[in-house]
Write a protein that holds these residues in place. Structure first.
Motif, PDB file in Angstrom:
ATOM      1  N   TYR A 125     -22.071 -73.452 -62.218  1.00  0.00           N
ATOM      2  CA  TYR A 125     -22.972 -72.325 -62.476  1.00  0.00           C
ATOM      3  C   TYR A 125     -23.327 -72.211 -63.961  1.00  0.00           C
ATOM      4  CZ  TYR A 125     -24.787 -67.594 -62.842  1.00  0.00           C
ATOM      5  OH  TYR A 125     -25.570 -66.518 -63.126  1.00  0.00           O
ATOM      6  N   VAL A 126     -22.330 -72.382 -64.848  1.00  0.00           N
ATOM      7  CA  VAL A 126     -22.588 -72.225 -66.290  1.00  0.00           C
ATOM      8  C   VAL A 126     -23.125 -73.501 -66.933  1.00  0.00           C
ATOM      9  CG1 VAL A 126     -20.874 -70.381 -66.508  1.00  0.00           C
ATOM     10  CG2 VAL A 126     -20.223 -72.754 -67.065  1.00  0.00           C
ATOM     11  N   GLY A 127     -23.296 -74.573 -66.138  1.00  0.00           N
ATOM     12  CA  GLY A 127     -23.888 -75.797 -66.667  1.00  0.00           C
ATOM     13  C   GLY A 127     -22.901 -76.830 -67.176  1.00  0.00           C
ATOM     14  N   LEU A 128     -21.645 -76.710 -66.766  1.00  0.00           N
ATOM     15  CA  LEU A 128     -20.622 -77.668 -67.208  1.00  0.00           C
ATOM     16  C   LEU A 128     -20.101 -78.549 -66.072  1.00  0.00           C
ATOM     17  CD1 LEU A 128     -18.467 -75.474 -69.644  1.00  0.00           C
ATOM     18  CD2 LEU A 128     -20.151 -77.227 -70.243  1.00  0.00           C
ATOM     19  N   GLY A 129     -20.832 -78.594 -64.961  1.00  0.00           N
ATOM     20  CA  GLY A 129     -20.376 -79.365 -63.810  1.00  0.00           C
ATOM     21  C   GLY A 129     -20.112 -80.822 -64.135  1.00  0.00           C
ATOM     22  N   GLU A 130     -21.002 -81.445 -64.891  1.00  0.00           N
ATOM     23  CA  GLU A 130     -20.847 -82.866 -65.214  1.00  0.00           C
ATOM     24  C   GLU A 130     -19.727 -83.116 -66.217  1.00  0.00           C
ATOM     25  OE1 GLU A 130     -22.564 -85.256 -63.569  1.00  0.00           O
ATOM     26  OE2 GLU A 130     -23.361 -83.592 -62.400  1.00  0.00           O
ATOM     27  N   ALA A 131     -19.377 -82.095 -66.997  1.00  0.00           N
ATOM     28  CA  ALA A 131     -18.367 -82.261 -68.055  1.00  0.00           C
ATOM     29  C   ALA A 131     -17.044 -81.596 -67.701  1.00  0.00           C
ATOM     30  CB  ALA A 131     -18.904 -81.680 -69.362  1.00  0.00           C
ATOM     31  N   ARG A 132     -16.858 -81.235 -66.444  1.00  0.00           N
ATOM     32  CA  ARG A 132     -15.683 -80.429 -66.089  1.00  0.00           C
ATOM     33  C   ARG A 132     -14.358 -81.171 -66.192  1.00  0.00           C
ATOM     34  NH1 ARG A 132     -18.103 -81.974 -61.435  1.00  0.00           N
ATOM     35  NH2 ARG A 132     -16.831 -82.427 -59.594  1.00  0.00           N
ATOM     36  N   TYR A 133     -14.391 -82.499 -66.206  1.00  0.00           N
ATOM     37  CA  TYR A 133     -13.138 -83.245 -66.317  1.00  0.00           C
ATOM     38  C   TYR A 133     -12.838 -83.690 -67.749  1.00  0.00           C
ATOM     39  CZ  TYR A 133     -13.086 -83.247 -61.255  1.00  0.00           C
ATOM     40  OH  TYR A 133     -13.072 -82.850 -59.945  1.00  0.00           O
ATOM     41  N   ARG A 134     -13.705 -83.325 -68.688  1.00  0.00           N
ATOM     42  CA  ARG A 134     -13.453 -83.624 -70.095  1.00  0.00           C
ATOM     43  C   ARG A 134     -12.474 -82.622 -70.683  1.00  0.00           C
ATOM     44  NH1 ARG A 134     -18.991 -83.926 -73.206  1.00  0.00           N
ATOM     45  NH2 ARG A 134     -17.581 -83.406 -74.911  1.00  0.00           N
ATOM     46  N   ASN A 135     -11.635 -83.076 -71.615  1.00  0.00           N
ATOM     47  CA  ASN A 135     -10.745 -82.152 -72.316  1.00  0.00           C
ATOM     48  C   ASN A 135     -11.562 -81.163 -73.126  1.00  0.00           C
ATOM     49  OD1 ASN A 135      -8.530 -83.383 -71.254  1.00  0.00           O
ATOM     50  ND2 ASN A 135      -7.601 -83.929 -73.207  1.00  0.00           N
ATOM     51  N   VAL A 136     -11.144 -79.914 -73.112  1.00  0.00           N
ATOM     52  CA  VAL A 136     -11.941 -78.853 -73.713  1.00  0.00           C
ATOM     53  C   VAL A 136     -12.062 -78.996 -75.229  1.00  0.00           C
ATOM     54  CG1 VAL A 136     -11.576 -77.221 -71.839  1.00  0.00           C
ATOM     55  CG2 VAL A 136      -9.977 -77.254 -73.743  1.00  0.00           C
ATOM     56  N   GLU A 137     -11.097 -79.643 -75.884  1.00  0.00           N
ATOM     57  CA  GLU A 137     -11.217 -79.780 -77.341  1.00  0.00           C
ATOM     58  C   GLU A 137     -12.315 -80.767 -77.749  1.00  0.00           C
ATOM     59  OE1 GLU A 137      -7.441 -82.193 -76.314  1.00  0.00           O
ATOM     60  OE2 GLU A 137      -8.341 -80.315 -75.696  1.00  0.00           O
ATOM     61  N   THR A 138     -12.856 -81.521 -76.783  1.00  0.00           N
ATOM     62  CA  THR A 138     -13.972 -82.431 -77.083  1.00  0.00           C
ATOM     63  C   THR A 138     -15.321 -81.726 -76.925  1.00  0.00           C
ATOM     64  OG1 THR A 138     -14.259 -83.259 -74.813  1.00  0.00           O
ATOM     65  CG2 THR A 138     -12.606 -84.381 -76.199  1.00  0.00           C
ATOM     66  N   TYR A 139     -15.310 -80.482 -76.488  1.00  0.00           N
ATOM     67  CA  TYR A 139     -16.537 -79.730 -76.242  1.00  0.00           C
ATOM     68  C   TYR A 139     -17.195 -79.273 -77.542  1.00  0.00           C
ATOM     69  CZ  TYR A 139     -16.033 -79.052 -71.147  1.00  0.00           C
ATOM     70  OH  TYR A 139     -15.977 -79.207 -69.792  1.00  0.00           O
ATOM     71  N   SER A 140     -18.522 -79.194 -77.517  1.00  0.00           N
ATOM     72  CA  SER A 140     -19.281 -78.599 -78.617  1.00  0.00           C
ATOM     73  C   SER A 140     -19.089 -77.083 -78.579  1.00  0.00           C
ATOM     74  CB  SER A 140     -20.761 -78.930 -78.461  1.00  0.00           C
ATOM     75  OG  SER A 140     -21.289 -78.266 -77.313  1.00  0.00           O
ATOM     76  N   THR A 141     -19.565 -76.412 -79.622  1.00  0.00           N
ATOM     77  CA  THR A 141     -19.477 -74.950 -79.666  1.00  0.00           C
ATOM     78  C   THR A 141     -20.173 -74.313 -78.467  1.00  0.00           C
ATOM     79  OG1 THR A 141     -19.379 -74.968 -82.071  1.00  0.00           O
ATOM     80  CG2 THR A 141     -20.052 -72.900 -81.040  1.00  0.00           C
TER      81      THR A 141
END
Length: 198
Positions: A125-141
């Motif tokens: 829903y928030v647009g993170l479906g494709e990135a949901r298995y990535r570690n959160v510290e690799t996320y952009s702001t």
């Protein structure tokens, strides 16, 4: 016949003091259901107000109620029914997004299987479906802001507190988050209070 929207938050002469600094002074307000914005410069007391309503900060005076419950008497019951998107990052390093949001769902009382299912749903829903298995510290702001929104939504709360939800985002990301907020309020019927200095 007129439609009246029941208040989700009421404040009656609330003051909050930090040492010698008065963050809130004699604030009285009634917030109706739907979407309400708190707009003001940094340091105006918006985050303090939300933290007081969550029962994290005790006022020097006054009374507050959230969803008809007295904050001083029933803070845990209130927090169980709220979704809170804090201003600062609150993720757990080493976890991927779906595990983190699922964990937040369990902390909010969902059974593990339901929490994980909801985690997948809200991340899409928030647009993170494709990135949901990535570690959160690799996320952009911007991705971290979306993650915080997902964890606030995972347990299907009765009321959302969104503290500076577009902080640090570029104009496109800011507009996308605000579109999600509009969708939550208009199409999903979610009550929310959004604070922003923008």
């Amino acid at each position: 016949m007129t439609d009246t929207v029941e208040a989700v938050v009421t404040l009656d002469r609330v003051s909050v003091v930090y040492g010698k600094n008065q963050a809130l002074r004699d604030v009285s307000a009634t917030f109706p259901g739907g979407a309400v914005g708190l707009l003001g410069p940094n340091g105006a007391g918006k985050s303090t107000l939300l933290k007081a309503l969550l029962g994290f900060v005790k006022p020097a005076q006054g009374k507050m109620s959230v969803l008809g419950l007295d904050v001083a008497q029933r803070p845990q019951e209130i927090r169980a029914r709220l979704g809170y998107m804090p201003e600062s990052d609150a993720h757990i390093p080493g976890m991927n997004a779906v595990s983190f949001v699922g964990y937040c769902g369990q902390l909010a009382g969902l059974p593990a299987v339901d929490a994980m299912q909801r985690a997948h749903e809200v991340l899409y829903y928030v647009g993170l479906g494709e990135a949901r298995y990535r570690n959160v510290e690799t996320y952009s702001t911007g991705m971290k802001q979306r993650l915080k929104l997902a964890q606030a939504l995972v347990h299907d709360p009765d009321l959302l507190f969104l503290d500076e939800p577009t902080n640090g985002m570029d104009p496109k990301g800011r507009e996308e988050i605000l579109e999600l907020v509009r969708d939550l309020a208009r199409n999903k019927g979610v009550n929310l209070i959004l604070s922003s200095h923008l």
